[in-house]
Design an enzyme around this catalytic site. Structure first.
Site, PDB file in Angstrom:
ATOM      1  N   LYS A   1       0.827  -1.205   0.000  1.00 16.23           N
ATOM      2  CA  LYS A   1       0.000   0.000   0.000  1.00 16.23           C
ATOM      3  C   LYS A   1       0.868   1.265   0.000  1.00 16.23           C
ATOM      4  CE  LYS A   1      -2.903   0.730   3.655  1.00 16.23           C
ATOM      5  NZ  LYS A   1      -2.855   2.116   4.169  1.00 16.23           N
TER       6      LYS A   1
ATOM      7  N   ARG B   1       2.629   5.958  -3.348  1.00 16.12           N
ATOM      8  CA  ARG B   1       3.695   6.807  -3.898  1.00 16.12           C
ATOM      9  C   ARG B   1       3.795   6.645  -5.405  1.00 16.12           C
ATOM     10  NH1 ARG B   1       4.362   5.813   1.309  1.00 16.12           N
ATOM     11  NH2 ARG B   1       5.664   7.152   2.628  1.00 16.12           N
TER      12      ARG B   1
ATOM     13  N   ARG C   1      -7.877  12.816  12.870  1.00 15.84           N
ATOM     14  CA  ARG C   1      -6.440  12.556  13.010  1.00 15.84           C
ATOM     15  C   ARG C   1      -5.624  13.860  12.941  1.00 15.84           C
ATOM     16  NH1 ARG C   1      -5.025   7.421   9.488  1.00 15.84           N
ATOM     17  NH2 ARG C   1      -3.074   7.618  10.650  1.00 15.84           N
TER      18      ARG C   1
ATOM     19  N   SER D   1       7.381   9.700  11.771  1.00 16.78           N
ATOM     20  CA  SER D   1       6.347   9.554  10.758  1.00 16.78           C
ATOM     21  C   SER D   1       6.909   9.696   9.348  1.00 16.78           C
ATOM     22  CB  SER D   1       5.257  10.611  10.981  1.00 16.78           C
ATOM     23  OG  SER D   1       4.426  10.665   9.847  1.00 16.78           O
TER      24      SER D   1
ATOM     25  N   ASP E   1       2.530  -0.609  12.121  1.00 23.10           N
ATOM     26  CA  ASP E   1       1.273  -1.134  11.558  1.00 23.10           C
ATOM     27  C   ASP E   1       1.039  -2.598  11.935  1.00 23.10           C
ATOM     28  OD1 ASP E   1       0.782   1.292  10.383  1.00 23.10           O
ATOM     29  OD2 ASP E   1       1.478   0.709   8.392  1.00 23.10           O
TER      30      ASP E   1
ATOM     31  N   LYS F   1      -3.882   6.428  14.989  1.00 24.34           N
ATOM     32  CA  LYS F   1      -4.019   5.695  13.722  1.00 24.34           C
ATOM     33  C   LYS F   1      -5.499   5.679  13.321  1.00 24.34           C
ATOM     34  CE  LYS F   1       0.278   4.759  12.999  1.00 24.34           C
ATOM     35  NZ  LYS F   1       0.940   5.392  11.849  1.00 24.34           N
TER      36      LYS F   1
ATOM     37  N   ARG G   1      -6.970  -2.817  10.351  1.00 21.48           N
ATOM     38  CA  ARG G   1      -5.981  -3.719  10.972  1.00 21.48           C
ATOM     39  C   ARG G   1      -6.519  -4.344  12.266  1.00 21.48           C
ATOM     40  NH1 ARG G   1      -2.036  -2.974   7.303  1.00 21.48           N
ATOM     41  NH2 ARG G   1      -1.536  -0.845   6.758  1.00 21.48           N
TER      42      ARG G   1
HETATM   43  C1  S3P Z   1       2.803   5.144   6.031  1.00 21.98           C
HETATM   44  C2  S3P Z   1       3.417   5.573   7.184  1.00 21.98           C
HETATM   45  C3  S3P Z   1       2.963   5.187   8.539  1.00 21.98           C
HETATM   46  C4  S3P Z   1       2.046   3.967   8.494  1.00 21.98           C
HETATM   47  C5  S3P Z   1       1.004   4.090   7.430  1.00 21.98           C
HETATM   48  C6  S3P Z   1       1.651   4.228   6.062  1.00 21.98           C
HETATM   49  C7  S3P Z   1       3.332   5.609   4.743  1.00 21.98           C
HETATM   50  O1  S3P Z   1       2.252   6.252   9.119  1.00 21.98           O
HETATM   51  O2  S3P Z   1       1.445   3.782   9.750  1.00 21.98           O
HETATM   52  O3  S3P Z   1       0.175   2.958   7.439  1.00 21.98           O
HETATM   53  O4  S3P Z   1       2.976   5.026   3.702  1.00 21.98           O
HETATM   54  O5  S3P Z   1       4.140   6.546   4.750  1.00 21.98           O
HETATM   55  P1  S3P Z   1       2.995   7.414   9.929  1.00 21.98           P
HETATM   56  O6  S3P Z   1       3.838   8.176   9.020  1.00 21.98           O
HETATM   57  O7  S3P Z   1       1.887   8.259  10.518  1.00 21.98           O
HETATM   58  O8  S3P Z   1       3.772   6.693  11.003  1.00 21.98           O
END
Ligand code: S3P
Length: 426
Positions: free
Chosen positions: A21, A26, A121, A166, A313, A340, A386
């Site tokens: 994902k 991206r 969020r 993050s 995750d 989350k 999840r």
């Molecule tokens: C992700 C980053 C993570 C992850 C999310 C996907 C990403 O989040 O929990 O499922 O694709 O950059 P955070 O950047 O908030 O930690």
């Protein structure tokens, strides 16, 4: 929808999962930004990635979808159409936070909205550093969606050290940096997932302060083709299920084994999990391999602070492995779980209480001990994919099975979860 699960005695066979994902989000974004045609093979089938696609359609990009192959006609540098509607990111934090960096560089006004969960969020984590780069960006008075983004005429590069672990914040800043002639430097002390850096081929220096990432307009994406490796975060549910059921042996093909993502494998192996990575190779700049998993006796270990960003995750499903392992399962330093798709500390603790475990909830984690006392339970998904899949696996381990309420949210990351689980047991 309430989904019923019966006890699974063992899991056997082979599965192939859709694309990762994070990489798919991206890929869709970079293809949309590039001029001309790009092709994504084995794209994620998740609702979240469709949210990203919908946003870029609204910005004028063209998409041709054929199963998991997506052809995209991107618009090129600062050439998106002004959106006629709000950009709807659905449930997807990644869509919201990454696209904000791109929109902050455009010459038009846009507004990002999302569903109830996404609207709660925190967005200040991107708003504050994007503003340091001169972005004209306004969240709601609570620091959440809707996020209004206006054109800015004084964008400037930044040297910035991440305050939260993050990858979404890191990526938002890098995506804005792609629109500036002068170089920005983002320092990531947490070693968060590095797909943005890898896919854009950014220069990264490992320093004592963290990974120093350099980015400017010269890294702006050009059209490309990519074969997305399969999703390790989706695989984790089946890996744990195979480890904790007797006489199980499963093979999951072509999984992304990017070092910033395989914390879950590392922890499970240290817990005694019989997991092997076979046919390791590199594809489109990302490491991939087949994962072979066999039933194992597990024991809990101390989970170090530094690995938390790499398992963030997978903590929900890892906790199911933890309750079948010897000793107490302890998670700390994971306050990010509270923000989350649901407050995952609370969602996990409330659900684990339903099977009679002793649960201690802390601000940054939880402790699980004692025995499973009930052989049937009704769990709540809290609208979080999840959490739904975690308790699908736990339900399948109970003598009389279980139910997960609000199970349809699994489509957020893996709409084929049920058929994949069924294909592994008969
Ligand atoms: C992700 C980053 C993570 C992850 C999310 C996907 C990403 O989040 O929990 O499922 O694709 O950059 P955070 O950047 O908030 O930690």
């Amino acid at each position: 929808m309430n989904q019923q699960f019966e006890k699974i005695n063992s899991l056997n066979g082979e599965i192939f999962l859709a694309g990762d994902k994070s990489i798919s989000h991206r890929a869709v974004m970079f293809a949309s930004m590039a001029k001309g045609e790009s092709i994504i093979y084995n794209c994620s089938e998740s609702e979240d990635v469709y949210s990203t696609i919908k946003c870029f359609k609204e910005l004028g990009c063209e998409f041709e979808l054929n199963n998991n192959t997506i052809k995209i006609i991107g618009k090129g540098f600062k050439n998106f159409n002004k959106p006629q509607n709000f950009l709807d990111a659905g449930n997807s934090g990644t869509t919201t936070r990454l696209i904000s960096g791109i929109l902050a560089a455009q010459n038009f006004e846009s507004t990002i909205v999302g569903d109830d969960s996404l609207s709660k969020r925190p967005m200040k984590r991107i708003v504050e550093p994007l503003r340091l780069m001169g972005a004209n960006i306004e969240p709601s008075e609570h620091g959440t969606l809707p996020l209004k983004i206006f054109p800015s005429f004084n964008l400037k590069p930044i040297e910035y050290t991440l305050k939260v672990a993050s990858a979404q914040v890191k990526s938002a800043l890098l995506l804005l940096a792609l629109h500036l002639e002068e170089e920005s430097v983002i320092i990531d002390p947490f070693n968060t997932r590095n797909h943005t850096e890898k896919m854009l081929n950014l220069k990264v220096e490992e320093t004592s302060e963290g990974n120093k990432i350099f980015c400017s307009k010269k890294n702006y994406p050009k059209s490309f083709e990519i074969n997305v490796p399969s999703d390790i975060s989706s695989a984790a549910f089946f890996i744990v299920a195979a480890l904790i059921t007797k006489n199980s042996e499963i093979l999951i093909r072509n999984i992304s084994i990017n070092p910033t993502r395989i914390g879950v494998i590392k922890i499970l192996k240290e817990m005694g999990g019989d997991i092997e990575i076979l046919n390791q190779k590199e594809e489109c700049g990302e490491e991939v391999g087949d994962i072979l998993v066999k039933s194992s006796r597990l024991k809990n270990i101390e989970i170090p602070k530094e690995i938390i960003p790499n398992i963030i995750d997978e903590i929900p499903i890892l906790s199911v492995a933890g309750i079948f392992a010897e000793g107490d399962f302890i998670i700390k330093n994971a306050e990010e779980l509270r923000v989350k798709e649901s407050d995952r500390i609370k969602s996990l603790c409330e659900n684990f209480k339903k099977v009679g475990l002793e649960v201690i909830e802390n601000s940054d984690g939880f402790i699980l001990s004692g025995e499973l006392k009930n052989n049937y339970a009704e769990f709540d998904s809290y609208g979080d994919h999840r959490i739904a899949m975690t308790f699908a696996i736990l339900s399948s381990m109970l003598g009389k099975g279980g139910v997960v309420n609000g199970f349809d949210c699994v489509k957020i990351s893996n709409p084929k979860f049920m058929e994949q689980l069924k294909s592994l047991h008969f």
